[in-house]
Design a protein around this motif. Structure first.
Motif, PDB file in Angstrom:
ATOM      1  N   ASP B 456      31.969  29.274 -12.437  1.00 21.76           N
ATOM      2  CA  ASP B 456      32.856  29.448 -13.606  1.00 21.76           C
ATOM      3  C   ASP B 456      34.141  28.663 -13.447  1.00 21.76           C
ATOM      4  O   ASP B 456      35.129  28.903 -14.117  1.00 21.76           O
ATOM      5  CB  ASP B 456      33.167  30.929 -13.793  1.00 21.76           C
ATOM      6  N   GLN B 457      34.113  27.751 -12.514  1.00 23.43           N
ATOM      7  CA  GLN B 457      35.238  26.835 -12.273  1.00 23.43           C
ATOM      8  C   GLN B 457      36.448  27.523 -11.629  1.00 23.43           C
ATOM      9  O   GLN B 457      37.501  26.909 -11.470  1.00 23.43           O
ATOM     10  CB  GLN B 457      35.680  26.142 -13.562  1.00 23.43           C
ATOM     11  N   SER B 458      36.297  28.770 -11.299  1.00 21.60           N
ATOM     12  CA  SER B 458      37.384  29.402 -10.556  1.00 21.60           C
ATOM     13  C   SER B 458      37.314  28.950  -9.096  1.00 21.60           C
ATOM     14  O   SER B 458      36.274  28.495  -8.609  1.00 21.60           O
ATOM     15  CB  SER B 458      37.265  30.935 -10.634  1.00 21.60           C
ATOM     16  N   VAL B 459      38.457  29.109  -8.458  1.00 24.91           N
ATOM     17  CA  VAL B 459      38.566  28.618  -7.078  1.00 24.91           C
ATOM     18  C   VAL B 459      38.794  29.817  -6.155  1.00 24.91           C
ATOM     19  O   VAL B 459      39.594  30.695  -6.454  1.00 24.91           O
ATOM     20  CB  VAL B 459      39.720  27.622  -6.946  1.00 24.91           C
ATOM     21  N   SER B 460      38.072  29.804  -5.093  1.00 23.57           N
ATOM     22  CA  SER B 460      38.293  30.818  -4.051  1.00 23.57           C
ATOM     23  C   SER B 460      38.387  30.119  -2.705  1.00 23.57           C
ATOM     24  O   SER B 460      37.895  29.000  -2.521  1.00 23.57           O
ATOM     25  CB  SER B 460      37.160  31.850  -4.041  1.00 23.57           C
ATOM     26  N   TRP B 461      39.040  30.817  -1.786  1.00 25.79           N
ATOM     27  CA  TRP B 461      39.255  30.252  -0.449  1.00 25.79           C
ATOM     28  C   TRP B 461      38.481  31.101   0.535  1.00 25.79           C
ATOM     29  O   TRP B 461      38.571  32.315   0.539  1.00 25.79           O
ATOM     30  CB  TRP B 461      40.734  30.266  -0.087  1.00 25.79           C
ATOM     31  N   GLN B 462      37.765  30.411   1.376  1.00 29.49           N
ATOM     32  CA  GLN B 462      36.906  31.120   2.297  1.00 29.49           C
ATOM     33  C   GLN B 462      37.095  30.544   3.701  1.00 29.49           C
ATOM     34  O   GLN B 462      37.461  29.401   3.881  1.00 29.49           O
ATOM     35  CB  GLN B 462      35.434  31.016   1.887  1.00 29.49           C
ATOM     36  N   GLY B 463      36.755  31.382   4.611  1.00 27.72           N
ATOM     37  CA  GLY B 463      36.794  30.937   6.007  1.00 27.72           C
ATOM     38  C   GLY B 463      37.927  31.573   6.811  1.00 27.72           C
ATOM     39  O   GLY B 463      38.824  32.206   6.255  1.00 27.72           O
ATOM     40  N   LYS B 464      37.827  31.418   8.096  1.00 26.42           N
ATOM     41  CA  LYS B 464      38.823  31.954   9.017  1.00 26.42           C
ATOM     42  C   LYS B 464      39.088  30.944  10.129  1.00 26.42           C
ATOM     43  O   LYS B 464      38.247  30.103  10.430  1.00 26.42           O
ATOM     44  CB  LYS B 464      38.345  33.263   9.657  1.00 26.42           C
ATOM     45  N   LYS B 465      40.191  31.126  10.680  1.00 26.16           N
ATOM     46  CA  LYS B 465      40.433  30.367  11.900  1.00 26.16           C
ATOM     47  C   LYS B 465      40.460  31.336  13.076  1.00 26.16           C
ATOM     48  O   LYS B 465      40.830  32.505  12.939  1.00 26.16           O
ATOM     49  CB  LYS B 465      41.738  29.581  11.846  1.00 26.16           C
ATOM     50  N   LEU B 466      40.004  30.829  14.159  1.00 28.30           N
ATOM     51  CA  LEU B 466      39.984  31.608  15.391  1.00 28.30           C
ATOM     52  C   LEU B 466      41.281  31.347  16.158  1.00 28.30           C
ATOM     53  O   LEU B 466      41.693  30.183  16.332  1.00 28.30           O
ATOM     54  CB  LEU B 466      38.782  31.213  16.260  1.00 28.30           C
TER      55      LEU B 466
END
Lengths: 183, 844
Positions: B456-466
């Protein structure tokens, strides 16, 4: 009677004389002179003769020197005089120490001679109460380390000057023309 | 050629993206029931004897597969080119779907999964298309090459041994370095991981290491590419016949024996000018041998910068074959390197690595094999980080897992992470032997940071840093320096045994520890000697917790190399002559430690050399004046002992330590001339004896020898008896016959002569003076006295007795003895001018 008075007087005089003689003979310390009495009776009084002497000297501590060593006749007879000089060393305790002490040099005074026996003789008799000429006018004593010093002794002997046989007998010196001479 | 459509699509993406924005092909679902049991394949690969070596990485087997996300960067890149439409989106969707479909059953043991396989091999053959017309030559195999191992033996392959020992250990630096070189993915032009490593001092020599590691989309893609083949090893049953493939590059070189076994091969020695271009020029083709016995050609495409892209049926790798000098912190030449990477389904994975070490080298091959026993289907979970510390640092105390903080921070925006929270999902291990820590179990695949554009063209942020934090300290004994590397080798992100990303080398300037110099006071005997070496060896120089060994034979001051890798130690000893020392002196030791750069620490300390002087101790000795001088041996017997003194300190006092052997002094005695006369003691004062002391080669006369002869004297007393009080008598004393002195006395008195030397004396009264009397010593005119050197024999008394009148005539008189020292005391009024009465002064 007159003769008996004279005899009595003589006896009395003789007794007095005898007592005097006896009295004189009891005086053992007196020189007995041989007296001869004249005709006139004189009463003589005797006294004993003496020979005496003493040493005169001056010491100057500033210069450690001896001066005017002389002998005085303190007796009542004319006498010859001789002198023995001795030197030695003493320590600070005043003890004589064993060391050779040389006699300081000096000029033998006028009227004095040194005999071979080592004594100094004043050549002519010294009348009573008189004094010899100086044997030593001045003599410097030696000095030593550690407080030791030189001691100078003057021993004098006086001997009746008459008869001259006495000088020759006692001191073994010769007298010539009334003067002690050197051997 | 046989291609899957998805593989073709990936190849296309790769070719379009210079940034290696390659979307990987989604693996096919693992099917445990699909097994291949083609023994011929096994036979084909077992020719390498190392294939039986097992490896273990148990932690890896515990990991489960996670859904494989689609790299966002890929998406973005494609969108940039295609306005966010069509092809890439479909790939993403397709990939996502594929990942989600992976079943946990993949944890089934590999051996059970592998059932059969055809002979998989790569056939390299000369192409007919581009090949210039030239004769085809058969490979002439060396006669002595009979096996792969033998082949290895004749190759100059520095990494060979380490490759072999690496199996299951993952500690070999060489291999890891090589792996980095191979796997840094430089050839893919990707940045696999983003790593931040910082060091914060915590005081008292302690530091806190902070690592921040997170995967980017590129690395997710790249890792997936690597593990595609890795996975296929375990899941090869479903991977049709492409379980085995080979990479190979060669020129002017022998081909390993196992290549020879490929029956379809036709290999021709290429011309030298064509090196690195074999494949590109299609002079040779690489074939994948498929399960049905046919071969699928591997497409080789040359890219700029000596990179080659190899496109297999379902994968593409870009390998750089030019002269590549990896930036690994060590010099490892891997020019003309390429690696042969193969796998098999027959009982385990085989990875064979070969490399040509240079244009003038023949083909070098190093082998290692590992048996993959785990059934992990998510290779991303095999990614772990390992951070080692250099020799110059230690973990504080018994650092355990509890001291290592593992945290994560969510990716919440462009280059922005959220709060750090503790994360206990991973496993933390520490290897004190290797001085390294390992963090495993963090799912970089799942947690690679990305921006996701939803349908739907929305943006999400994913992931982690260790985030990993752990303390370290400067290793006790390290002398500091500048630019000291904190990290050891093999710090980075690893994929199993393969290094993927190396951590940056971080350095610190470590302060040089304080220098403390303790110099002992040296005691020597007079004329003794010391050496500079001796002085240095007795010095205690401590730098921090390390004690320097200044002995000349000590290498590197007795320290390990790691302690002084970054500093230079210099020492300087200043002193006087140490030979035959006669007086006190001192010595100064200066130690400086310099680190290239700006650090220098210096310390200078001075101590004494005390020379103990001899003090001779003598016992008393008595000698009589007049005796002979005692002999040297007699005087030597008076020497009781020798004390050695230095400023009231005796060498035998407690705590006094002497150097050298106590010398034996040689003594020579000498009496002052003034106290002697003809070889006899001629003084009544004590005699200080001069002593000449000889110690070694030094001869000297002592100022205060301490030997004194106590002189005693004798005495003789002369006494008069029978005399008259007013008469004086004179006595002459002779010694040895010579006149000695005269004394007088008056009357019956006595006189004593003191301080007489021993000897024989005669005493005689001067008769010329005593002319009137007879006198004598017991009838003799002379008394003989012998004074001997003893208390009893040193005193004598002689008596002169007047025995009669010899001459009684004449009048005479003896004066008193007039002496100049006679003092007559008289009482006088005090005169202030008188200061003293002189001894010889006659008063009165």
């Amino acid at each position: 009677m007159a003769k008996s008075n004279k005899f009595s007087r003589l006896i009395k005089i003789s007794a007095i004389i005898g007592c005097l003689i006896l009295l004189l003979s009891l005086n053992s310390n007196s020189t007995v002179a041989w007296l001869q009495s004249g005709e006139a009776t004189v009463i003589n009084r005797f006294s004993g003769s003496r020979v005496r002497c003493e040493v005169l000297q001056d010491f100057d501590p500033a210069t450690n020197s001896v001066k005017d060593v002389k002998i005085r006749n303190t007796g009542d007879l004319s006498a010859y005089v001789r002198v023995r000089l001795i030197v030695y060393r003493k320590n600070v305790h005043g003890q004589i120490v064993g060391a050779i002490a040389q006699m300081p040099t000096f000029t033998v005074g006028q009227g004095w001679i040194k005999h071979e026996d080592g004594y100094y003789y004043f050549t002519v008799p010294v009348n009573q109460t008189e004094t010899t000429k100086p044997l030593i006018s001045q003599m410097n004593l030696a000095s030593y380390p550690d407080g030791e010093y030189q001691t100078f002794e003057v021993l004098a002997e006086a001997l009746q000057s008459f008869p001259q046989d006495a000088i020759q007998d006692a001191w073994r010196v010769e007298i010539l023309k009334n003067k002690v001479i050197k051997h | 050629m046989m291609r899957k459509p998805i593989a073709l699509l990936l190849s296309l993406i790769l070719s379009l993206s210079i940034n290696s924005t390659v979307a990987f092909a989604a693996p096919e679902p693992v099917k445990a029931s699909t097994g291949m049991t083609d023994n011929s394949l096994t036979d084909e690969l077992v020719m390498d004897p190392m294939s039986t070596i097992d490896s273990s990485n148990d932690s890896l087997t515990e990991l489960n597969l996670s859904p494989v996300p689609v790299p966002d960067s890929d998406t973005k890149a494609v969108q940039g080119q295609n306005d966010g439409t069509t092809l890439d989106s479909s790939v993403l969707e397709d990939t996502s779907t594929s990942i989600e479909s992976i079943e946990p059953t993949a944890t089934k043991p590999f051996t059970q999964e592998t059932t059969t396989s055809q002979l998989d091999s790569i056939l390299i053959e000369k192409t007919e298309v581009d090949q210039p017309k030239q004769p085809i030559e058969e490979v002439q195999w060396p006669a002595n090459i009979k096996s792969v191992q033998e082949y290895e033996m004749i190759q100059d392959s520095p990494s060979k041994e380490t490759v072999q020992t690496k199996e299951g250990a993952s500690t070999s630096q060489g291999v890891k370095a090589l792996d980095f070189a191979m796997n840094r993915l430089e050839a893919m032009n990707v940045t696999p991981f983003q790593v931040n490593k910082t060091i914060v001092p915590t005081g008292k020599g302690g530091y806190m290491i902070r690592l921040e590691v997170y995967a980017t989309s590129d690395i997710a893609d790249a890792v997936q590419k690597i593990f595609t083949s890795y996975n296929k090893q375990k899941n090869s049953v479903n991977y049709d016949s492409r379980e085995n493939f080979w990479f190979m590059v060669e020129e002017d070189v022998y081909v390993p024996a196992w290549v020879k076994r490929i029956p379809e091969k036709t290999l021709t020695i290429p011309p030298a000018s064509s090196k690195n271009d074999y494949f590109y020029k299609n002079r040779y083709k690489i074939f994948e041998k498929l399960k049905n016995g046919s071969y699928d050609e591997v497409i080789v495409e040359k890219l700029p910068n000596d990179q080659y892209k190899y496109t297999f049926s379902d994968k593409t790798m870009i390998i750089r074959t030019g002269n590549v000098t990896p930036n690994l912190g060590r010099s490892l030449y891997i020019g003309n390197s390429i690696f042969i990477y193969s796998y098999t389904t027959a009982g385990g994975a085989k990875v064979e690595v070969g490399r040509a070490t240079g244009p003038n080298k023949k083909f070098g091959v190093a082998f290692f094999q590992r048996k993959v026993e785990d059934n992990s289907t998510n290779p991303y979970q095999k990614v772990f980080i390992e951070d080692s510390i250099s020799d110059y640092f230690d973990f504080p105390g018994e650092t355990g897992v509890n001291n290592i903080l593992v945290k994560t921070a969510a990716y919440i925006g462009e280059n922005s992470f959220g709060p750090e929270v503790s994360d206990s999902t991973g496993t933390v291990g520490i290897t004190n032997i290797d001085k390294s820590i390992q963090i495993k179990g963090f799912d970089f695949l799942t947690n690679y940071v990305r921006k996701v554009t939803n349908p739907d063209q929305s943006v999400s942020w994913q992931g982690k840093k260790l985030i990993v934090e752990y303390p370290l300290i400067v290793r006790p004994g390290f002398l500091g320096g500048n630019n000291v590397p904190v990290s050891g080798d093999n710090s980075g992100v690893f994929l199993d045994i393969i290094g993927i990303e190396e951590f940056p080398i971080v350095t610190l300037n470590i302060a040089i520890p304080p220098i403390d110099i303790q110099l002992p006071t040296r005691n020597v005997y007079r004329s003794g000697s010391l050496t500079r070496t001796d002085l240095e060896q007795k010095a205690v120089v401590q730098v921090g917790e390390s004690v320097l060994n200044l002995a000349p034979e000590a290498l590197n001051f007795g320290l390990d190399e790691w302690q002084t890798d970054f500093v230079e130690i210099q020492k300087k000893l200043s002193t006087g002559s140490l030979e035959n020392m006669l007086a006190d002196l001192s010595y100064t030791l200066e130690v400086s430690i310099t680190a290239p750069g700006s650090q220098t620490k210096q310390k200078s300390t001075t101590a004494d050399i005390k020379v103990f002087q001899p003090k001779l101790v003598f016992k008393d000795i008595t000698i009589w004046m007049g005796e002979a001088v005692p002999s040297q041996s007699t005087l030597l017997e008076c020497h009781i002992k020798t004390q050695w003194i230095n400023k009231n300190v005796n060498s035998t006092d407690p705590g006094v330590l002497m150097s050298g052997v106590e010398p034996t002094p040689i003594l020579q005695f000498e009496l002052p001339e003034c106290s002697l006369e003809n070889g006899l003691i001629a003084t009544k004062k004590d005699i200080p004896v001069g002593v000449t002391l000889t110690i070694g080669s030094i001869q000297e006369k002592l100022n205060e020898p301490g030997l004194v002869l106590k002189v005693k004297t004798s005495q003789v007393t002369i006494k008069k008896t029978g005399g008259k009080d007013d008469e004086t008598y004179i006595f002459n004393i002779r010694k040895g016959g010579a006149f000695y002195l005269s004394v007088s006395l008056t009357g019956n008195s006595a006189v004593t002569i003191y301080d007489l030397p021993v000897g024989t004396y005669s005493v005689e009264e001067e008769a010329a003076w005593s002319w009137r009397n007879f006198s004598g010593f017991d009838g003799s005119s002379t008394a003989s006295v012998k004074l001997t050197g003893s208390d009893a024999g040193s005193r004598a008394t002689v008596i002169s007795t007047n025995t009669g009148i010899k001459n009684n005539k004449w009048l005479n008189d003896y004066s008193d003895v007039s002496k100049n020292d006679k003092i007559n005391i008289v009482l006088l009024e005090w005169n202030p001018a008188w200061t003293e009465i002189k001894r010889n002064q006659i008063i009165g």
